[in-house]
Design a protein around this motif. Structure first.
Motif, PDB file in Angstrom:
ATOM      1  N   ARG A 128       0.839  -1.204   0.000  1.00  0.00           N
ATOM      2  CA  ARG A 128       0.000   0.000   0.000  1.00  0.00           C
ATOM      3  C   ARG A 128       0.865   1.241   0.000  1.00  0.00           C
ATOM      4  O   ARG A 128       0.599   2.227  -0.691  1.00  0.00           O
ATOM      5  CB  ARG A 128      -0.863  -0.004   1.265  1.00  0.00           C
ATOM      6  CG  ARG A 128      -2.310  -0.265   0.995  1.00  0.00           C
ATOM      7  CD  ARG A 128      -3.098  -0.206   2.252  1.00  0.00           C
ATOM      8  NE  ARG A 128      -3.393   1.159   2.637  1.00  0.00           N
ATOM      9  CZ  ARG A 128      -3.771   1.521   3.863  1.00  0.00           C
ATOM     10  NH1 ARG A 128      -3.854   0.621   4.814  1.00  0.00           N
ATOM     11  NH2 ARG A 128      -4.035   2.759   4.140  1.00  0.00           N
ATOM     12  N   LYS A 129       1.910   1.203   0.815  1.00  0.00           N
ATOM     13  CA  LYS A 129       2.788   2.363   0.905  1.00  0.00           C
ATOM     14  C   LYS A 129       3.479   2.606  -0.431  1.00  0.00           C
ATOM     15  O   LYS A 129       3.590   3.744  -0.884  1.00  0.00           O
ATOM     16  CB  LYS A 129       3.829   2.108   1.994  1.00  0.00           C
ATOM     17  CG  LYS A 129       4.708   3.268   2.237  1.00  0.00           C
ATOM     18  CD  LYS A 129       5.630   3.004   3.407  1.00  0.00           C
ATOM     19  CE  LYS A 129       6.726   4.051   3.391  1.00  0.00           C
ATOM     20  NZ  LYS A 129       7.626   3.956   4.475  1.00  0.00           N
ATOM     21  N   ALA A 132       1.196   4.280  -2.745  1.00  0.00           N
ATOM     22  CA  ALA A 132       0.944   5.692  -2.439  1.00  0.00           C
ATOM     23  C   ALA A 132       2.071   6.587  -2.931  1.00  0.00           C
ATOM     24  O   ALA A 132       1.830   7.709  -3.356  1.00  0.00           O
ATOM     25  CB  ALA A 132       0.756   5.876  -0.936  1.00  0.00           C
ATOM     26  N   ILE A 133       3.317   6.084  -2.855  1.00  0.00           N
ATOM     27  CA  ILE A 133       4.389   6.963  -3.310  1.00  0.00           C
ATOM     28  C   ILE A 133       4.761   6.728  -4.760  1.00  0.00           C
ATOM     29  O   ILE A 133       5.688   7.315  -5.271  1.00  0.00           O
ATOM     30  CB  ILE A 133       5.657   6.834  -2.439  1.00  0.00           C
ATOM     31  CG1 ILE A 133       6.141   5.405  -2.397  1.00  0.00           C
ATOM     32  CG2 ILE A 133       5.396   7.341  -1.056  1.00  0.00           C
ATOM     33  CD1 ILE A 133       7.447   5.273  -1.656  1.00  0.00           C
ATOM     34  N   GLY A 134       4.045   5.831  -5.424  1.00  0.00           N
ATOM     35  CA  GLY A 134       4.279   5.688  -6.852  1.00  0.00           C
ATOM     36  C   GLY A 134       5.315   4.655  -7.227  1.00  0.00           C
ATOM     37  O   GLY A 134       5.737   4.581  -8.370  1.00  0.00           O
TER      38      GLY A 134
END
Lengths: 236, 312
Positions: A128-129, A132-134
């Motif tokens: 997930r992280k 979120a940062i691509g």
């Protein structure tokens, strides 16, 4: 990450007895990594630890002027951004590594089925992280390329100096040492990541130098520390 | 010759060519390196943004993230970092990482998560530039993505509530601004007198904070206390984007441009008329052409210089 702040504490040449005790207590199994337990205070993460140590009067970056401090912070962010994320990606998003190394290692303290559940949970969290940062869309090659770019930048900055900011080690040196040493010595499925780092000879020389200077001494002391910590636990 | 390159990105307001930090970075880099880029700002057409903006389209290649777009431009020989040493290149990478880690969360928060800012400024502005009915959905999605990103990267323990996370990210952002200000010092750009990639990134992140008029502006106030960073933004806007510094005068300049255009048209019409008359008179020899030629010369003398300046 553990190694980063161990190196940092060693470099601070702190009144050794005090801090080494904290180290020895840290060696016992605990919840969050890394953190130190000093007296009745618990401080976690490299940033707050550095500030805590600074508040106690020890700092490695006092000799730097403002511009150099800005540069140091920038490089620390680069290392955190690139190397840490790349390590996480390799551990949790690369399917082969996840299956063969990470799941067993992460779940080893726990009985089945808890080990599988916890490691899947952690994997889901990390993915997930990344999304979120691509980084979710990146392939392994792209991640390795990013690591290469980061190492190139670090190598350029280090040049032929012994430390990043000339003669004295700073927090940046501790951080870089921790990450690079981990990359160089951890066994993974492929050696591509460590190969990338090995391409830069001044970085490997840097790691070796710090290891020799700050950690070989510790091996001699660790026996003494173990004796001392067992004495302390007896006293409690 | 390089293939024509088209950049699709969000448009601008308040004196900026774009409100979106990544779009602004790419545009600034294109100006610094002299790349001929046609900029298409997203408006209410149905060519809706698919995925992240900015997007560069050149022949058949479609590239979407700013770092990749900049790499592509460098490969096409539009390189603004030509004069940098290797160490300065390394510094660029480090400072960009610093910006993304420390400043971007606060920027995202100011635009998308701060309730007053989002409802009164960001959402209406973006919604007005997206076609209905996507305008009902897309701003909300962008806001949720921003929140997600902030919470996942910054929201771990020991910070447990959103207000603590917010306090931390604004602290980090202010520290980052201070560091940038110290690094810039009194020089014009970060590496001497010519702008480079780092200047493009810093400009892309700072200019929206500096210019956009939000109800809740404590980051902007902090930035205004760092005069060298403000001067940096203004310099780039005036030199490279030919926009004036204050927010409302682009409108003034637009009307001035419109007036100038009208004047040009009028002048052209008149000169055409005069030429026609002159031709007619030359054909009929009984009228002395002298008066009209002097008139034409006088008119031509006054008007030829603006005409030569203004005619495309």
């Amino acid at each position: 990450a553990t190694l980063c702040f161990q190196a940092f504490l060693q470099m601070c040449n702190l009144p050794i007895r005090v801090i080494c005790r904290a180290n020895a207590e840290y060696m016992s199994p605990s919840g969050k990594l890394p953190f130190i337990h000093v007296g009745n205070q618990v401080v976690s993460e490299l940033g707050p630890i550095v500030q805590f140590v600074k508040a106690k009067g020890h700092s490695l970056s006092d000799g730097l002027d403002e511009v150099q401090k800005a540069e140091m912070k920038a490089y620390m962010e680069l290392v955190n951004n690139m190397l840490l994320t790349a390590e996480l990606y390799l551990q949790w998003c690369d399917d082969v590594t996840v299956e063969e190394i990470t799941h067993p290692r992460y779940g080893s303290p726990y009985p089945w089925p808890l080990n599988r559940i916890l490691s899947y949970q952690k994997q889901w969290e990390v993915r997930r992280k990344m999304k979120a940062i691509g980084w979710a869309g990146k392939t392994l090659e792209q991640v390795l390329e990013d690591v290469d770019q980061c190492c190139h930048a670090l190598s350029q900055r280090l040049g032929t100096q012994p430390y990043f900011f000339n003669k004295h080690p700073t927090e940046l040196d501790a951080l870089v040492f921790g990450h690079l040493f981990t990359i160089l010595t951890t066994q993974l499925i492929t050696d591509e990541l460590s190969e990338k780092v090995k391409n830069y000879s001044n970085l490997t020389a840097f790691c070796r130098r710090i290891e020799q200077q700050y950690f070989e001494g510790q091996e001699r002391d660790s026996a003494a520390i173990a004796a001392r910590s067992s004495k302390r636990s007896l006293l409690r | 010759m390089a293939a024509p390159m088209e950049l699709s990105c969000w448009g601008g307001d308040w004196g900026l060519p774009s409100l979106h930090p990544q779009s602004l970075t790419v545009m600034a880099y294109a100006k610094f390196s002299g790349a001929p880029l046609t900029v298409n700002t997203i408006n209410k057409s149905w060519r809706t943004p698919k995925g992240d903006l900015p997007v560069l389209v050149s022949e058949d290649t479609v590239i979407s993230q700013p770092a990749k777009i900049l790499n592509f431009l460098r490969k096409q020989k539009y390189n603004a970092d030509y004069d940098l040493s290797a160490k300065q290149g390394a510094d660029t990478l480090a400072y960009v990482a610093l910006l993304e880690e420390k400043l971007l969360p606060a920027l995202l928060h100011t635009f998308w998560i701060e309730a007053e800012n989002y409802c009164s400024v960001t959402k209406p502005w973006f919604a007005s530039r997206i076609a209905f009915p996507l305008s009902l959905y897309l701003p909300g999605k962008m806001s949720r993505e921003a929140l997600n990103r902030i919470l996942l990267t910054k929201g771990g323990p020991p910070l447990y509530s959103l207000t603590e996370v917010e306090a931390q990210i604004y602290r980090d952002a202010k520290e980052c601004l201070n560091l940038l200000s110290k690094r810039l010092g009194t020089s014009q750009f970060f590496f001497g007198d010519t702008p480079t990639t780092l200047d493009a990134f810093v400009f892309g992140f700072l200019a929206p904070i500096y210019k956009v008029c939000f109800p809740r502006v404590h980051l902007q106030e902090h930035l205004k206390q760092l005069p060298n960073l403000c001067r940096f933004c203004d310099d780039i806007l005036t030199c490279y984007f030919r926009l004036t510094v204050s927010g409302h005068s682009p409108a003034g300049q637009d009307t001035a441009d419109a007036n100038l255009q009208k004047l040009t048209q009028l002048v052209n019409k008149e000169s055409n008329l005069i030429e026609k008359m002159d031709d007619n008179l030359r054909k009929s020899p009984q009228h002395p052409p002298r008066k009209l030629t002097t008139l034409k010369l006088a008119a031509g003398g006054e008007e030829s210089s603006p005409m030569s300046r203004l005619s495309p």
